[in-house]
Design an enzyme around this catalytic site. Structure first.
Site, PDB file in Angstrom:
ATOM      1  N   VAL A  22       0.845  -1.211   0.000  1.00  0.00           N
ATOM      2  CA  VAL A  22       0.000   0.000   0.000  1.00  0.00           C
ATOM      3  C   VAL A  22       0.875   1.255   0.000  1.00  0.00           C
ATOM      4  O   VAL A  22       0.683   2.177  -0.798  1.00  0.00           O
ATOM      5  CB  VAL A  22      -0.942   0.016   1.224  1.00  0.00           C
ATOM      6  N   ASP A  41      10.506   3.504   5.920  1.00  0.00           N
ATOM      7  CA  ASP A  41      10.264   2.134   6.396  1.00  0.00           C
ATOM      8  C   ASP A  41      11.367   1.781   7.382  1.00  0.00           C
ATOM      9  O   ASP A  41      12.544   2.021   7.111  1.00  0.00           O
ATOM     10  CB  ASP A  41      10.242   1.142   5.230  1.00  0.00           C
ATOM     11  N   THR A 132      -5.768  -0.393   6.411  1.00  0.00           N
ATOM     12  CA  THR A 132      -7.137  -0.817   6.717  1.00  0.00           C
ATOM     13  C   THR A 132      -7.268  -0.957   8.223  1.00  0.00           C
ATOM     14  O   THR A 132      -6.511  -1.707   8.853  1.00  0.00           O
ATOM     15  CB  THR A 132      -7.435  -2.174   6.052  1.00  0.00           C
ATOM     16  N   PHE A 161      -8.087   0.687  -2.134  1.00  0.00           N
ATOM     17  CA  PHE A 161      -8.892  -0.423  -2.645  1.00  0.00           C
ATOM     18  C   PHE A 161      -8.087  -1.208  -3.689  1.00  0.00           C
ATOM     19  O   PHE A 161      -8.593  -1.548  -4.742  1.00  0.00           O
ATOM     20  CB  PHE A 161     -10.203   0.112  -3.257  1.00  0.00           C
ATOM     21  N   GLU A 164      -4.127  -7.058  -4.975  1.00  0.00           N
ATOM     22  CA  GLU A 164      -2.754  -7.506  -5.153  1.00  0.00           C
ATOM     23  C   GLU A 164      -2.554  -7.973  -6.594  1.00  0.00           C
ATOM     24  O   GLU A 164      -3.422  -8.642  -7.157  1.00  0.00           O
ATOM     25  CB  GLU A 164      -2.503  -8.676  -4.192  1.00  0.00           C
ATOM     26  N   LYS A 260     -17.294 -16.303  -8.836  1.00  0.00           N
ATOM     27  CA  LYS A 260     -16.609 -17.517  -9.280  1.00  0.00           C
ATOM     28  C   LYS A 260     -16.576 -18.495  -8.116  1.00  0.00           C
ATOM     29  O   LYS A 260     -15.956 -18.223  -7.079  1.00  0.00           O
ATOM     30  CB  LYS A 260     -15.190 -17.134  -9.715  1.00  0.00           C
ATOM     31  N   ALA A 261     -17.271 -19.621  -8.301  1.00  0.00           N
ATOM     32  CA  ALA A 261     -17.309 -20.607  -7.212  1.00  0.00           C
ATOM     33  C   ALA A 261     -15.995 -21.372  -7.140  1.00  0.00           C
ATOM     34  O   ALA A 261     -15.257 -21.453  -8.115  1.00  0.00           O
ATOM     35  CB  ALA A 261     -18.466 -21.566  -7.448  1.00  0.00           C
ATOM     36  N   CYS A 269      -6.194  -9.950   3.012  1.00  0.00           N
ATOM     37  CA  CYS A 269      -7.184  -8.896   3.259  1.00  0.00           C
ATOM     38  C   CYS A 269      -8.577  -9.425   3.602  1.00  0.00           C
ATOM     39  O   CYS A 269      -9.054  -9.198   4.708  1.00  0.00           O
ATOM     40  CB  CYS A 269      -7.261  -7.976   2.046  1.00  0.00           C
ATOM     41  N   LYS A 329      -4.190 -16.526  -5.025  1.00  0.00           N
ATOM     42  CA  LYS A 329      -4.827 -16.245  -6.316  1.00  0.00           C
ATOM     43  C   LYS A 329      -3.707 -16.154  -7.345  1.00  0.00           C
ATOM     44  O   LYS A 329      -2.531 -16.017  -6.969  1.00  0.00           O
ATOM     45  CB  LYS A 329      -5.644 -14.953  -6.272  1.00  0.00           C
TER      46      LYS A 329
HETATM   47  C1  UGA Z   1      -8.966  -7.525  -1.831  1.00  0.00           C
HETATM   48  C2  UGA Z   1     -10.004  -6.599  -2.492  1.00  0.00           C
HETATM   49  O1  UGA Z   1     -10.435  -7.166  -3.726  1.00  0.00           O
HETATM   50  C3  UGA Z   1      -9.403  -5.203  -2.762  1.00  0.00           C
HETATM   51  O2  UGA Z   1     -10.402  -4.346  -3.274  1.00  0.00           O
HETATM   52  C4  UGA Z   1      -8.873  -4.646  -1.432  1.00  0.00           C
HETATM   53  O3  UGA Z   1      -8.289  -3.356  -1.620  1.00  0.00           O
HETATM   54  C5  UGA Z   1      -7.828  -5.592  -0.887  1.00  0.00           C
HETATM   55  O4  UGA Z   1      -8.444  -6.879  -0.658  1.00  0.00           O
HETATM   56  C6  UGA Z   1      -7.325  -5.007   0.407  1.00  0.00           C
HETATM   57  O5  UGA Z   1      -8.106  -4.904   1.358  1.00  0.00           O
HETATM   58  O6  UGA Z   1      -6.186  -4.518   0.435  1.00  0.00           O
HETATM   59  P1  UGA Z   1      -6.940  -9.024  -2.734  1.00  0.00           P
HETATM   60  O7  UGA Z   1      -6.654  -9.426  -1.333  1.00  0.00           O
HETATM   61  O8  UGA Z   1      -5.804  -8.664  -3.627  1.00  0.00           O
HETATM   62  O9  UGA Z   1      -7.927  -7.731  -2.780  1.00  0.00           O
HETATM   63  O10 UGA Z   1      -7.757 -10.252  -3.334  1.00  0.00           O
HETATM   64  P2  UGA Z   1      -8.927 -10.460  -4.417  1.00  0.00           P
HETATM   65  O11 UGA Z   1      -8.423 -10.257  -5.781  1.00  0.00           O
HETATM   66  O12 UGA Z   1     -10.150  -9.724  -4.013  1.00  0.00           O
HETATM   67  O13 UGA Z   1      -9.182 -12.037  -4.205  1.00  0.00           O
HETATM   68  C7  UGA Z   1      -9.471 -12.555  -2.895  1.00  0.00           C
HETATM   69  C8  UGA Z   1      -9.725 -14.034  -2.922  1.00  0.00           C
HETATM   70  O14 UGA Z   1     -11.012 -14.315  -3.438  1.00  0.00           O
HETATM   71  C9  UGA Z   1      -8.751 -14.876  -3.756  1.00  0.00           C
HETATM   72  O15 UGA Z   1      -8.385 -16.014  -3.001  1.00  0.00           O
HETATM   73  C10 UGA Z   1      -9.560 -15.263  -4.969  1.00  0.00           C
HETATM   74  O16 UGA Z   1      -9.143 -16.476  -5.543  1.00  0.00           O
HETATM   75  C11 UGA Z   1     -10.959 -15.370  -4.377  1.00  0.00           C
HETATM   76  N1  UGA Z   1     -12.068 -15.177  -5.327  1.00  0.00           N
HETATM   77  C12 UGA Z   1     -12.201 -13.983  -5.964  1.00  0.00           C
HETATM   78  C13 UGA Z   1     -12.987 -16.193  -5.524  1.00  0.00           C
HETATM   79  O17 UGA Z   1     -12.891 -17.275  -4.923  1.00  0.00           O
HETATM   80  N2  UGA Z   1     -14.030 -15.978  -6.386  1.00  0.00           N
HETATM   81  C14 UGA Z   1     -14.191 -14.804  -7.048  1.00  0.00           C
HETATM   82  O18 UGA Z   1     -15.174 -14.698  -7.829  1.00  0.00           O
HETATM   83  C15 UGA Z   1     -13.247 -13.791  -6.847  1.00  0.00           C
END
Ligand code: UGA
Length: 441
Positions: A22, A41, A132, A161, A164, A260-261, A269, A329
């Protein structure tokens, strides 16, 4: 994506405390906008790397942007509060805010950063919380600042927001800019730092800005758990969850994303923020059944693969399972709260031998994960001799595997697609048994 130095906006002096993903991304984008940024840092190892132009986060484009702005003299790094803080107009606090073993937010790093800033901050400067934080934290920050003498220091909350793997893009082209402060004037000044970016600005009070961040992550997590519940019903009635999500998503009130299931959400996060929100609710005596269910469904999804494997392989003791993908992910090497890691641990507990592969993770790191006995350079060697395969991260590298080659080397026939990412027909043509999550397979 190309940045343009903003020559027209007011140029501000900004300190950013914390050079994690961030802080570093915010520093790089603010300097790209023309501001004079000093990023602090206290981690010596990280600082040494940054000073020599090395970046320890895997965000596309960040190293190039960082070097460009450092060379232009708009971005510098330090570990010294005395050097970073006294002359700046804004201090952005971007340190990590983990939760402890009892899901209680651990604000020690935040408090240490505020103490470090408090000693040197100038009259009229503004502290902006980017980390956060649980609702109410900005009030604590006021308390930690204590007696500021004759200095008038304002506080704002501007949540990030970023996702990653695409944090630079999300920071540079924000969907919205949320700023909370007790004074609207302060909030507008903070929003103005980003003023050349075309995004709606939402100005609120402090607690509301903190809640917007928490509620946004909780909603994304809830969408995922919702679709995972529906996937269970799809399996029972012979429907296809991907088509259900597609059919739902066309309705703009619902949308396609986060439907996405699979084996559920992980990362640093969504799970952590949900636990923190639950903790806040409990501490205030507020009932939050929906959020509790979101977490419970996510935990259940992590067990579903184990159940499927047991159903097909019987007792998992002495079975051999290959896990494709360990990161939470694709596009990241982040293993924090990854469903794949939880799966490896559960399989090992059940007596299975676990091999794994992940394109972004070194064998040294993977073998530190409890449960994984063998780390392979690719899917083919991971699958060699396996009774079953589980796809746990939807990496593109796994999309077009030679399934015949895999089938020929496996001891068993089971392929569990924990991300509903693979083409069932190609796997079945190779003589293997494909099982997705709610895919009528
Ligand atoms: C998440 C939020 O999407 C960001 O908006 C936020 O700023 C960030 O946290 C944070 O608080 O800093 P991130 O942790 O990078 O971002 O992860 P995502 O891309 O949202 O994915 C989260 C998890 O959900 C992953 O394990 C992904 O595989 C899973 N996922 C995502 C699903 O299982 N199904 C989906 O349809 C989408």
């Amino acid at each position: 994506m190309s940045g343009i130095v903003n020559k027209s906006a007011d140029i501000r002096k900004i300190a950013v405390v914390g050079a994690g993903y961030v802080g570093l991304v915010s520093s790089v984008c603010l300097s790209e906008l023309g501001h004079e940024v000093i990023c602090l840092d206290i981690d010596r190892e990280r600082l040494t790397k940054l000073l020599s132009g090395e970046v320890d986060i895997a965000e596309p484009g960040i190293a190039e942007w960082m070097t460009r702005n450092a060379e232009a003299g708009r971005l510098s790094f330090t570990d010294d509060y005395r050097k970073a803080i006294p002359d700046v107009d804004f201090v952005l606090i971007c340190v990590d805010t983990p939760v402890d073993a009892f899901a209680e937010p651990d604000l020690r790093n935040l408090r240490a950063a505020v103490y470090g800033v408090a000693d040197y901050i100038s009259d009229g400067a503004c502290i902006v919380l980017r980390s956060t934080v649980p609702p109410g934290t900005s009030q604590l920050v006021s308390g930690w600042l204590g007696n500021s003498g004759n200095r008038s220091i304002s506080i704002a909350v501007q949540p990030e927001f970023f996702q990653e793997g695409r944090a630079l893009e999300d920071c540079w082209n924000p969907i919205r800019i949320v700023v909370g402060s007790e004074k609207e004037e302060t909030a507008l000044l903070v929003a103005n730092l980003w003023k050349t970016r075309e995004a709606p600005v939402v100005v609120t009070d402090l607690a509301t800005a903190e809640m917007i961040k928490q509620a946004s992550n909780a909603f994304l997590a809830t969408k995922i758990s919702f679709i995972n519940d529906i996937a269970g019903i799809c399996d029972a009635v012979g429907a296809d969850i991907d088509k259900v999500a597609e059919g739902m998503g066309h309705d703009p009130r619902i949308g396609f994303s986060y439907l996405k299931a699979g084996i559920g959400f992980g990362g640093s996060c969504l799970p952590k923020d949900l636990r923190a929100l639950l903790h806040t609710a409990a501490s205030k005596g507020v009932a939050v059944q929906q959020l509790e269910a979101t977490i419970a469904v996510n935990e259940r999804q992590r067990e579903i693969v184990l159940r499927i494997l047991s159903e097909h392989l019987g007792n998992l003791t002495r079975s051999s399972i290959a896990i494709l993908g360990l990161a939470f992910k694709p596009g990241t090497s982040d293993l924090r709260d990854s469903p794949a890691i939880a799966l490896a641990e559960s399989l090992a507990l059940a007596g299975a031998t676990v091999s794994a592969t992940d394109p972004a993770i070194s064998s040294e790191i993977a073998l530190r994960v409890s449960g994984i006995l063998k780390f392979s350079p690719d899917a083919y060697s991971a699958a060699n001799g396996a009774d079953g395969i589980v796809l746990a991260t939807d990496w593109e590298e796994f999309k077009n595997l030679d399934w015949q080659r895999i089938a020929d080397s496996m001891a068993g026939k089971i392929v569990v697609d924990g991300r509903n990412y693979l083409e069932a027909s190609r796997i079945e043509t190779a003589g293997l048994k494909y099982i997705g999550i709610g895919r009528n397979s």
